[in-house]
Design a protein around this motif. Structure first.
Motif, PDB file in Angstrom:
ATOM      1  N   ARG A  15     -37.481  -4.732  10.365  1.00 20.09           N
ATOM      2  CA  ARG A  15     -37.449  -6.075   9.804  1.00 20.09           C
ATOM      3  C   ARG A  15     -38.793  -6.416   9.169  1.00 20.09           C
ATOM      4  NH1 ARG A  15     -37.854 -11.409  12.070  1.00 20.09           N
ATOM      5  NH2 ARG A  15     -38.174 -10.529  14.162  1.00 20.09           N
ATOM      6  N   GLU A  16     -38.736  -7.125   8.035  1.00 18.26           N
ATOM      7  CA  GLU A  16     -39.939  -7.453   7.276  1.00 18.26           C
ATOM      8  C   GLU A  16     -40.327  -8.905   7.494  1.00 18.26           C
ATOM      9  OE1 GLU A  16     -41.563  -6.899   2.654  1.00 18.26           O
ATOM     10  OE2 GLU A  16     -39.442  -6.597   3.168  1.00 18.26           O
ATOM     11  N   LEU A  17     -41.613  -9.171   7.495  1.00 18.82           N
ATOM     12  CA  LEU A  17     -42.109 -10.534   7.596  1.00 18.82           C
ATOM     13  C   LEU A  17     -41.809 -11.311   6.314  1.00 18.82           C
ATOM     14  CD1 LEU A  17     -45.626  -9.931   9.196  1.00 18.82           C
ATOM     15  CD2 LEU A  17     -43.622 -10.906  10.336  1.00 18.82           C
ATOM     16  N   PRO A  18     -41.789 -12.653   6.378  1.00 15.48           N
ATOM     17  CA  PRO A  18     -41.652 -13.444   5.148  1.00 15.48           C
ATOM     18  C   PRO A  18     -42.805 -13.162   4.193  1.00 15.48           C
ATOM     19  CG  PRO A  18     -41.317 -14.820   7.096  1.00 15.48           C
ATOM     20  CD  PRO A  18     -41.822 -13.498   7.590  1.00 15.48           C
ATOM     21  N   SER A  19     -42.623 -13.521   2.944  1.00 14.06           N
ATOM     22  CA  SER A  19     -43.637 -13.266   1.929  1.00 14.06           C
ATOM     23  C   SER A  19     -44.907 -14.062   2.206  1.00 14.06           C
ATOM     24  CB  SER A  19     -43.103 -13.641   0.542  1.00 14.06           C
ATOM     25  OG  SER A  19     -41.983 -12.848   0.210  1.00 14.06           O
ATOM     26  N   PHE A  20     -46.039 -13.443   1.933  1.00 13.97           N
ATOM     27  CA  PHE A  20     -47.338 -14.085   2.066  1.00 13.97           C
ATOM     28  C   PHE A  20     -47.711 -14.726   0.739  1.00 13.97           C
ATOM     29  CE2 PHE A  20     -47.313 -11.626   5.776  1.00 13.97           C
ATOM     30  CZ  PHE A  20     -48.419 -11.894   6.572  1.00 13.97           C
ATOM     31  N   ALA A  21     -48.470 -15.816   0.812  1.00 15.06           N
ATOM     32  CA  ALA A  21     -49.065 -16.419  -0.375  1.00 15.06           C
ATOM     33  C   ALA A  21     -50.535 -16.034  -0.411  1.00 15.06           C
ATOM     34  CB  ALA A  21     -48.923 -17.941  -0.332  1.00 15.06           C
ATOM     35  N   PRO A  22     -51.150 -15.982  -1.605  1.00 13.90           N
ATOM     36  CA  PRO A  22     -52.583 -15.677  -1.669  1.00 13.90           C
ATOM     37  C   PRO A  22     -53.393 -16.606  -0.779  1.00 13.90           C
ATOM     38  CG  PRO A  22     -51.628 -15.650  -3.868  1.00 13.90           C
ATOM     39  CD  PRO A  22     -50.559 -16.178  -2.952  1.00 13.90           C
ATOM     40  N   GLY A  23     -54.222 -16.023   0.077  1.00 12.51           N
ATOM     41  CA  GLY A  23     -55.058 -16.797   0.975  1.00 12.51           C
ATOM     42  C   GLY A  23     -54.544 -16.884   2.397  1.00 12.51           C
ATOM     43  N   GLN A  24     -53.267 -16.593   2.624  1.00  9.29           N
ATOM     44  CA  GLN A  24     -52.743 -16.622   3.985  1.00  9.29           C
ATOM     45  C   GLN A  24     -53.166 -15.366   4.748  1.00  9.29           C
ATOM     46  OE1 GLN A  24     -48.452 -17.444   3.175  1.00  9.29           O
ATOM     47  NE2 GLN A  24     -48.800 -19.250   4.472  1.00  9.29           N
ATOM     48  N   PHE A  25     -53.083 -15.442   6.095  1.00 11.52           N
ATOM     49  CA  PHE A  25     -53.525 -14.319   6.901  1.00 11.52           C
ATOM     50  C   PHE A  25     -52.427 -13.847   7.847  1.00 11.52           C
ATOM     51  CE2 PHE A  25     -54.504 -17.993   9.539  1.00 11.52           C
ATOM     52  CZ  PHE A  25     -54.253 -17.585  10.839  1.00 11.52           C
ATOM     53  N   ALA A  26     -52.601 -12.629   8.327  1.00 12.48           N
ATOM     54  CA  ALA A  26     -51.728 -12.030   9.333  1.00 12.48           C
ATOM     55  C   ALA A  26     -52.526 -11.801  10.601  1.00 12.48           C
ATOM     56  CB  ALA A  26     -51.152 -10.707   8.832  1.00 12.48           C
ATOM     57  N   MET A  27     -51.829 -11.758  11.728  1.00 13.82           N
ATOM     58  CA  MET A  27     -52.415 -11.248  12.961  1.00 13.82           C
ATOM     59  C   MET A  27     -51.999  -9.783  13.054  1.00 13.82           C
ATOM     60  SD  MET A  27     -54.116 -13.794  14.280  1.00 13.82           S
ATOM     61  CE  MET A  27     -54.446 -13.307  15.975  1.00 13.82           C
ATOM     62  N   ILE A  28     -52.984  -8.904  13.042  1.00  9.30           N
ATOM     63  CA  ILE A  28     -52.717  -7.460  13.079  1.00  9.30           C
ATOM     64  C   ILE A  28     -53.080  -6.936  14.465  1.00  9.30           C
ATOM     65  CG2 ILE A  28     -53.108  -5.233  11.974  1.00  9.30           C
ATOM     66  CD1 ILE A  28     -54.030  -6.640   9.494  1.00  9.30           C
ATOM     67  N   TYR A  29     -52.128  -6.270  15.088  1.00  9.03           N
ATOM     68  CA  TYR A  29     -52.300  -5.776  16.453  1.00  9.03           C
ATOM     69  C   TYR A  29     -52.471  -4.264  16.428  1.00  9.03           C
ATOM     70  CZ  TYR A  29     -51.494  -5.169  21.450  1.00  9.03           C
ATOM     71  OH  TYR A  29     -51.626  -4.842  22.779  1.00  9.03           O
ATOM     72  N   ALA A  30     -53.636  -3.817  16.913  1.00  7.41           N
ATOM     73  CA  ALA A  30     -53.863  -2.387  17.121  1.00  7.41           C
ATOM     74  C   ALA A  30     -53.442  -2.077  18.549  1.00  7.41           C
ATOM     75  CB  ALA A  30     -55.327  -2.037  16.902  1.00  7.41           C
ATOM     76  N   PHE A  31     -52.394  -1.320  18.716  1.00  2.83           N
ATOM     77  CA  PHE A  31     -51.812  -1.094  20.034  1.00  2.83           C
ATOM     78  C   PHE A  31     -52.839  -0.503  20.995  1.00  2.83           C
ATOM     79  CE2 PHE A  31     -48.042  -0.918  17.207  1.00  2.83           C
ATOM     80  CZ  PHE A  31     -47.358  -2.002  17.754  1.00  2.83           C
ATOM     81  N   GLY A  32     -52.924  -1.133  22.165  1.00  2.36           N
ATOM     82  CA  GLY A  32     -53.851  -0.676  23.190  1.00  2.36           C
ATOM     83  C   GLY A  32     -55.263  -1.191  23.024  1.00  2.36           C
ATOM     84  N   VAL A  33     -55.513  -1.963  21.943  1.00  2.00           N
ATOM     85  CA  VAL A  33     -56.872  -2.462  21.688  1.00  2.00           C
ATOM     86  C   VAL A  33     -56.895  -3.986  21.622  1.00  2.00           C
ATOM     87  CG1 VAL A  33     -58.903  -2.314  20.201  1.00  2.00           C
ATOM     88  CG2 VAL A  33     -57.366  -0.345  20.407  1.00  2.00           C
TER      89      VAL A  33
END
Length: 272
Positions: free
Chosen positions: A32-50
């Motif tokens: 499944r894909e996330l909704p579209s981002f607009a310029p300037g918005q951010f994501a929370m990126i999870y590095a597994f185990g970190v």
């Protein structure tokens, strides 16, 4: 307690070096894909185990059709992401926060001013304006970096020359550097600035944004026509934990992009 939505799995489709300590990574959905981002918005990126970290999108569509983030290795999570290679998997949630108000810039000249890796959240703005040249007036891009080796997107910046007015400066020149030297605000004097019809978008170190915004106001821009992107510790990304509070604002919800008219008094006070 972290209240970020459970991340979706995304695969690293590609990764490439920008500088010695900075890489761009392109992420494509596994399912499944996330909704579209607009310029300037951010994501929370999870590095597994970190752990996880908030990072603004640096391109909304990469070479493989995925979302691109530019990561500087400064902590445990960002270093783990920096070391990712194609085929690795991360968790991604978002989009979060406010983006650049490009609707307000329609029919106006667009002035992009970036310091260091602050060009990353502004890069989708340049892409958007170049994709719709009839919707905007003149595009100018001013970029500052500590040294020539710290410049991100060097080849792409060169490709913007022509359709956009591009000026680059560094604090400390190295061998072979023949460009401007000095802080990014000195580049404003090279512009044929039309303040009454210009929208300025600024991102970089906070001290740089304070001085840049003030310099723009001196040249006739009104605060409502200056947007800045602010970063704090965006722990929950939904405005609940308060880690990213700046005065009355919760930047994960009310920002990171905010009009300078709303934050000018807040940026006059240095954090303890």
């Amino acid at each position: 307690m972290n209240t970020v939505a459970p991340p979706l799995p995304y695969r690293v489709a590609d990764t490439w070096a920008e500088t010695a300590d900075t890489r761009s990574i392109e992420l494509v959905p596994v399912g499944r894909e996330l909704p579209s981002f607009a310029p300037g918005q951010f994501a929370m990126i999870y590095a597994f185990g970190v752990g996880e970290v908030p990072i603004s999108a640096s391109a909304l569509r990469g070479r493989h059709g995925g979302l691109v983030h530019t990561v500087r290795a400064v902590g445990a999570v960002s270093t783990a992401l920096f070391r990712m290679r194609p085929g690795d998997t991360v968790g991604l949630s978002g989009p979060y926060g406010t983006g650049w108000d490009l609707d307000a810039a329609v029919g106006h000249d667009v002035l992009v001013i970036a310091g260091g890796i602050g060009l990353a959240p502004l890069r989708p703005v340049v892409h958007a304006v170049l994709d719709r040249p009839a919707a905007y007036g003149r595009l100018a891009v001013l970029v500052g970096a500590r040294t020539p080796a710290d410049l991100v997107y060097r080849d792409e910046i060169e490709s913007w020359r022509g359709p956009a007015g591009v000026e680059v400066t560094v604090d400390r020149p190295g061998p072979g550097w023949h460009g401007a030297v000095g802080v990014v605000t000195t580049l404003l004097d090279r512009l044929d600035l039309r303040p009454e019809r210009t929208c300025a978008l600024v991102c970089g170190p906070e001290v740089m944004m304070r001085h840049t915004a003030r310099a723009l106001l001196v040249r006739g821009l009104v605060p409502q026509r200056v947007q800045v992107s602010l970063e704090r510790n965006m722990h929950c990304a939904t405005g609940h934990c308060g880690h990213c509070q700046l005065g009355p604002l919760l930047l994960c919800r009310d920002g990171p992009v905010v009009g300078y008219d709303r934050v000018a008094p807040l940026l006059l006070v240095r954090e303890l």
